[in-house]
Design an enzyme around this catalytic site. Structure first.
Site, PDB file in Angstrom:
ATOM      1  N   GLY A 162       0.860  -1.186   0.000  1.00 49.63           N
ATOM      2  CA  GLY A 162       0.000   0.000   0.000  1.00 49.63           C
ATOM      3  C   GLY A 162       0.889   1.226   0.000  1.00 49.63           C
ATOM      4  O   GLY A 162       1.775   1.360   0.851  1.00 49.63           O
ATOM      5  N   ASN A 205       7.041  10.118 -10.658  1.00 49.69           N
ATOM      6  CA  ASN A 205       8.013   9.469 -11.526  1.00 49.69           C
ATOM      7  C   ASN A 205       7.898  10.099 -12.914  1.00 49.69           C
ATOM      8  O   ASN A 205       7.051  10.968 -13.153  1.00 49.69           O
ATOM      9  CB  ASN A 205       7.835   7.940 -11.528  1.00 49.69           C
ATOM     10  CG  ASN A 205       6.493   7.508 -12.084  1.00 49.69           C
ATOM     11  OD1 ASN A 205       5.883   8.204 -12.910  1.00 49.69           O
ATOM     12  ND2 ASN A 205       6.009   6.356 -11.645  1.00 49.69           N
ATOM     13  N   THR A 244      11.398  11.280  -9.801  1.00 51.06           N
ATOM     14  CA  THR A 244      12.251  10.099  -9.695  1.00 51.06           C
ATOM     15  C   THR A 244      12.529   9.560 -11.100  1.00 51.06           C
ATOM     16  O   THR A 244      11.683   9.647 -11.988  1.00 51.06           O
ATOM     17  CB  THR A 244      11.597   9.010  -8.821  1.00 51.06           C
ATOM     18  OG1 THR A 244      10.337   8.632  -9.384  1.00 51.06           O
ATOM     19  CG2 THR A 244      11.388   9.501  -7.403  1.00 51.06           C
ATOM     20  N   GLY A 257      13.868   6.309 -11.861  1.00 42.62           N
ATOM     21  CA  GLY A 257      14.179   4.876 -11.834  1.00 42.62           C
ATOM     22  C   GLY A 257      15.611   4.659 -11.370  1.00 42.62           C
ATOM     23  O   GLY A 257      16.073   5.288 -10.410  1.00 42.62           O
ATOM     24  N   ASP A 259       7.907   4.721  -3.070  1.00 43.49           N
ATOM     25  CA  ASP A 259       7.317   5.043  -1.757  1.00 43.49           C
ATOM     26  C   ASP A 259       8.421   5.252  -0.718  1.00 43.49           C
ATOM     27  O   ASP A 259       8.347   6.162   0.118  1.00 43.49           O
ATOM     28  CB  ASP A 259       6.391   3.914  -1.297  1.00 43.49           C
ATOM     29  CG  ASP A 259       5.339   3.561  -2.343  1.00 43.49           C
ATOM     30  OD1 ASP A 259       4.959   4.445  -3.126  1.00 43.49           O
ATOM     31  OD2 ASP A 259       4.920   2.390  -2.377  1.00 43.49           O
TER      32      ASP A 259
END
Ligand code: RIB
Length: 279
Positions: free
Chosen positions: A40, A183, A199, A201, A227
């Site tokens: 989650g 992302n 972000t 990766g 997360d």
């Protein structure tokens, strides 16, 4: 320990199936094994913030079932204040069905379950007055995210939006957030918001003029890396770190999160790790 971080978000039990390669539409593949693990996006982020030293509270909802109860206990053992996690008498704890390929890449389907019982007004009013940083993602209803961001602003807290999974509703929320963590896919879907923390990766992350690449790691599972990144970032911001320092620590946390199976470094029945394991 920094000022209080409040996360309003989802709590899922992840069913994680390992495969050599993801099936194409219409294809059947043989799985290599299946595990039930904590997940989650909200709970992952809260656990990541706690591991990074934050005083963190999670506002969310689980079902009245064994795994939901055990999960809440585990979160508390790992330093997350779960006093505002409520129990839904009708819906089961949220679930995610995750396929992880040998490359470490995943695909995820989420069934909201009890997360769908989180109500906007109740969630917003559960945020304590002393919140310094308030974070919300989009596995709860968009109305929840909106109410939470508005309440964060009203309290003078830093309002952080991690619009994941991205949806058309996310664009309208951008103006309510002080910090947006995305992302590259989410960044593009939202029209490339200028000041977002993005972000990248395996290449790390960028935020404004700052860009940080991780030290090399042996990635086995990318689930929850974003997360963990976001949790560490908000923990460091709450502690007064500069953007650059927060970004560096968040990139390291995100990279670490790819080195173990699942979204968090512990399971439902494993003993609590030694504090040195969480570093
Ligand atoms: O970001 C990873 C998480 O997405 C998983 O833990 C799964 O539960 C879904 O929420």
């Amino acid at each position: 320990m920094g000022a209080r971080v409040v996360v309003v978000g989802s709590i899922n039990v992840d069913s994680v199936v390992r495969v050599d390669a993801h099936p194409s539409p219409g294809e059947t593949v043989l799985g290599l094994g299946v595990e039930l693990l904590p997940g989650g996006k909200g709970a992952n982020l809260a656990a990541g913030a706690a591991a990074a030293g934050a005083d963190v509270q999670l506002i969310g909802r689980v079902g009245d079932d064994d795994l939901g109860r055990r999960y809440v206990e585990r979160l508390a053992e790992h330093g997350v204040d779960v006093s505002a996690v409520s129990v839904d008498g009708e819906r089961p704890t949220g679930q995610a069905f995750i396929t992880v390929a040998a490359s470490g890449e995943n695909s995820i389907i989420v069934i909201a379950g009890a997360n769908g019982g989180v109500e906007a007004d109740a969630a917003a009013h559960a945020i304590p007055d002393d919140a310094a940083v308030v974070v919300v993602q989009l596995e709860l209803a968009p109305a929840v995210a909106e109410a939470v961001l508005r309440r964060a602003r009203a309290l003078g807290a830093l309002a952080v939006l991690n619009p994941s999974p991205v949806s058309p509703a996310a664009s309208a929320l951008l103006e309510l957030a002080d910090v947006v963590i995305v992302n590259e896919h989410e960044w593009a879907a939202l029209g490339e918001p200028a000041d977002a923390c993005v972000t990248l990766g395996g290449a790390g992350a960028r935020w404004g003029a700052a860009r940080v690449a991780p030290d090399p790691v042996e990635a086995v599972d990318t689930t929850g890396a974003g997360d963990a990144f976001a949790g560490a970032l908000v923990a460091r911001l709450a502690a007064g770190a500069t953007r650059e320092d927060a970004l560096r620590d968040a990139v390291a946390a995100g990279a670490r999160a790819t080195t173990y199976a699942g979204a968090q470094p512990w399971g439902f029945s494993a003993p609590a790790p030694r504090s040195s394991d969480a570093q």
